[in-house]
Design a protein around this motif. Structure first.
Motif, PDB file in Angstrom:
ATOM      1  N   LYS A 143       0.830  -1.205   0.000  1.00  0.00           N
ATOM      2  CA  LYS A 143       0.000   0.000   0.000  1.00  0.00           C
ATOM      3  C   LYS A 143       0.873   1.267   0.000  1.00  0.00           C
ATOM      4  O   LYS A 143       1.869   1.334   0.716  1.00  0.00           O
ATOM      5  CB  LYS A 143      -0.895   0.009   1.240  1.00  0.00           C
TER       6      LYS A 143
ATOM      7  N   ASP B  76       3.615   1.174   3.106  1.00  0.00           N
ATOM      8  CA  ASP B  76       3.042   0.729   4.370  1.00  0.00           C
ATOM      9  C   ASP B  76       3.999  -0.320   4.936  1.00  0.00           C
ATOM     10  O   ASP B  76       4.147  -1.403   4.369  1.00  0.00           O
ATOM     11  CB  ASP B  76       1.668   0.114   4.106  1.00  0.00           C
TER      12      ASP B  76
ATOM     13  N   ASP C  13       2.612  -3.789   5.745  1.00  0.00           N
ATOM     14  CA  ASP C  13       2.573  -4.634   4.540  1.00  0.00           C
ATOM     15  C   ASP C  13       3.969  -5.142   4.210  1.00  0.00           C
ATOM     16  O   ASP C  13       4.157  -6.304   3.859  1.00  0.00           O
ATOM     17  CB  ASP C  13       2.132  -3.813   3.309  1.00  0.00           C
TER      18      ASP C  13
END
Ligand SMILES: [Zn+2]
Lengths: 169, 90
Positions: free
Chosen positions: A44, A82, A85
């Motif tokens: 992300k 992110d 992630d």
């Protein structure tokens, strides 16, 4: 021998990712064994999240520019991964016995070459990779500025950019 | 003592130092200790609820604390902690 061998279906997957997120930048990782790439991890882009521009190595001018934009506009000219992630991907890469090979991101409006910001952050990150037990990856750029996507891969070391030798197979 | 590696974006808070030392028994305690010596650092690492921000990772001896015990992760003398900023670009 090529630095990296990337299957066409993986390039197709990256282009699909870039197109899904356009006009925002997408980002992700490629992993594999030896020089053979065999997995894509989409990550992300959280540049729009409050404070993200302050904890990335953006130079003050870029950070100030980002702060003047709306959160949505920020994602058109920058990405911040992110790290939750990223951690999941890193763990999966290790569990599969693979290695991180490439960090990719898209340039919706610009050519497929590293920006000044890309080079600065990659250079800052060189000292971090060994600390988190990862090799310094190559950087793959996808440009969507023309109808036909353009993909190029680079090494960024000590502020120097060189083309990586990639075979699509 | 715990050795803490400070990434470039946070060095303005540590007077340019890339590595600082802290006395702490857990990651949470380390963040509090760092924040006393370098005010403002906690805000950059944690959100209002105290959770680690999504654009930062903390590694203890090369292992991500998200896969250890989070902020409660135990620290002992000689541990090396790295504060890792997000991979980013423009
Ligand atoms: Zn870029």
């Amino acid at each position: 021998m090529s630095d990296l061998v990337i299957p066409q279906h993986i390039l197709d997957d990256i282009v699909a990712h870039a197109r899904e997120l356009a006009p925002y930048e997408c980002c992700g990782l490629l992993a594999g064994a030896g020089n053979q790439v065999n997995r894509v991890y989409r990550i992300k882009n959280i540049v729009a999240m409050e404070g993200a521009e302050n904890l990335s190595s953006f130079d003050p001018a870029k950070a100030a520019h980002l702060e003047r934009l709306s959160p949505a506009e920020r994602a058109e000219i920058a990405f911040v991964m992110d790290m939750q992630d990223f951690s999941m991907a890193k763990k999966d890469i290790r569990n599969q016995g693979l290695a991180l090979q490439v960090v990719y991101h898209s340039h919706p409006h610009d050519p497929a070459r590293p920006s000044v910001t890309d080079i600065k952050i990659a250079t800052d990150y060189e000292e971090i990779w060994p600390k988190i037990n990862l090799p310094t990856p190559a950087y793959l750029l996808i440009s969507l500025m023309h109808a036909e996507p353009d993909i190029k891969t680079y090494w960024i070391k000590a502020g120097q950019v060189t083309m990586a030798d990639v075979l699509v197979h | 003592m715990i050795k803490v590696r400070i990434p470039t974006p946070l060095r303005p808070l540590t007077k340019g130092q890339g590595e600082v030392e802290a006395k702490a028994g857990s990651v949470l305690e380390m963040i509090e200790t760092l924040n006393q010596a370098h005010p403002g650092i906690k805000d950059r690492l944690c959100d209002e609820t105290g959770e680690l921000r999504r654009f930062v990772n903390i590694y203890v001896n090369e292992e991500d604390i998200r896969f250890l015990n989070g902020k409660e992760t135990f620290l002992k003398d000689g541990d090396e902690v790295s504060i890792v900023p997000a991979i980013a670009g423009g």
